[in-house]
Scaffold this active site. Sequence first.
Site, PDB file in Angstrom:
ATOM      1  N   CYS A  16       0.816  -1.213   0.000  1.00 17.81           N
ATOM      2  CA  CYS A  16       0.000   0.000   0.000  1.00 17.81           C
ATOM      3  C   CYS A  16       0.853   1.269   0.000  1.00 17.81           C
ATOM      4  O   CYS A  16       1.657   1.476   0.914  1.00 17.81           O
ATOM      5  CB  CYS A  16      -0.900  -0.011   1.231  1.00 17.81           C
ATOM      6  SG  CYS A  16      -1.824   1.511   1.491  1.00 17.81           S
ATOM      7  N   SER A 102      -2.703   8.440   6.760  1.00 19.57           N
ATOM      8  CA  SER A 102      -1.283   8.398   6.401  1.00 19.57           C
ATOM      9  C   SER A 102      -0.631   9.774   6.378  1.00 19.57           C
ATOM     10  O   SER A 102       0.522   9.926   6.808  1.00 19.57           O
ATOM     11  CB  SER A 102      -1.097   7.708   5.047  1.00 19.57           C
ATOM     12  OG  SER A 102      -1.702   8.449   4.001  1.00 19.57           O
ATOM     13  N   TYR A 152      -5.217   5.639  -9.816  1.00 23.49           N
ATOM     14  CA  TYR A 152      -6.394   4.837  -9.463  1.00 23.49           C
ATOM     15  C   TYR A 152      -7.606   5.242 -10.305  1.00 23.49           C
ATOM     16  O   TYR A 152      -8.441   4.400 -10.655  1.00 23.49           O
ATOM     17  CB  TYR A 152      -6.712   4.986  -7.969  1.00 23.49           C
ATOM     18  CG  TYR A 152      -5.754   4.238  -7.077  1.00 23.49           C
ATOM     19  CD1 TYR A 152      -6.051   2.953  -6.634  1.00 23.49           C
ATOM     20  CD2 TYR A 152      -4.542   4.801  -6.686  1.00 23.49           C
ATOM     21  CE1 TYR A 152      -5.170   2.247  -5.818  1.00 23.49           C
ATOM     22  CE2 TYR A 152      -3.647   4.115  -5.875  1.00 23.49           C
ATOM     23  CZ  TYR A 152      -3.969   2.838  -5.445  1.00 23.49           C
ATOM     24  OH  TYR A 152      -3.088   2.149  -4.645  1.00 23.49           O
TER      25      TYR A 152
END
Length: 287
Positions: A16, A102, A152
């Site tokens: 990831c 994150s 993405y």
Amino acid sequence: YQRRVHGYHLYVSLACPWACRALIVRKLKGLEAVIGITVVDWLLGANGWAFTDKKPKCSLDPLNHAALMKEIYLKVDPKYDGRFTVPVLWDKEQQTIVNNESSELLRMLNSEFNALCPTPEQAALDLYPEALRTEIDSVNEWVYASLNTGVYKCGFAPSQEVYEAALEEVFASLDKVEDILQKQRFLVGDQLTEADVRLFTTLIRFDWVYHGHFKCNKKCLREYPNLQGYLQDLYNYKGMGETVDREHIIKHYYCSHAQVNPSGVFAVGPELDLSVPTQRRNRFNDA
């Protein structure tokens, strides 16, 4: 919360890009002995991230003995109905999640554990210096929209029109970064910042998975001389490359996204030797 030696644990996926942001800062700040890690299975299944000791570098959950990352979230809040994501910073004493965002974890690890860093150099390292924050925030904004999430948008595009629009944005931004890196070693100023960390985790996956799996295939990253040199420069920068696992990255994307790759067959290439040193450091006379 109080910063305590051995008081925290980081749940991550080596596949990831968001989780690896936190892993990189942990490495740069020398916090490996302070904050332990557990690596989840590279396969993201129907029940989310899982723990296993049957695959290289993965392990079972030593703290909560959970089978799934989902169970850790529900342990903290049984009514939680959000996404069960990594990274997760876990407080071992309070038995709770400190943070699972994150971008916030990146800054937390950058500044909140300085007293626990093993060397003065690592304690002094600041990836978000006050004088550069406005520029860093600006770069982060367009890199996030067009590259971090842009790949993405290509990979999961519901139509040809949406895909081609996202693809143009991805490569316009790669061209923009290529131009910036022609003039300077790093994205912002003359030092490594969080902007570089956030871009690195996308670039390291580009030729391996985004080019083929997500159809971001107008060009390979290695066709951009400055971008490729920059990627190799960062890969060899103070252990950043040690956070990269090619097998986890490739197998995760090709085997987890059944809607994109129903067969689950994963690519075996390309073979890229990123350990080859570049001349960027000497070219820009940086330490």
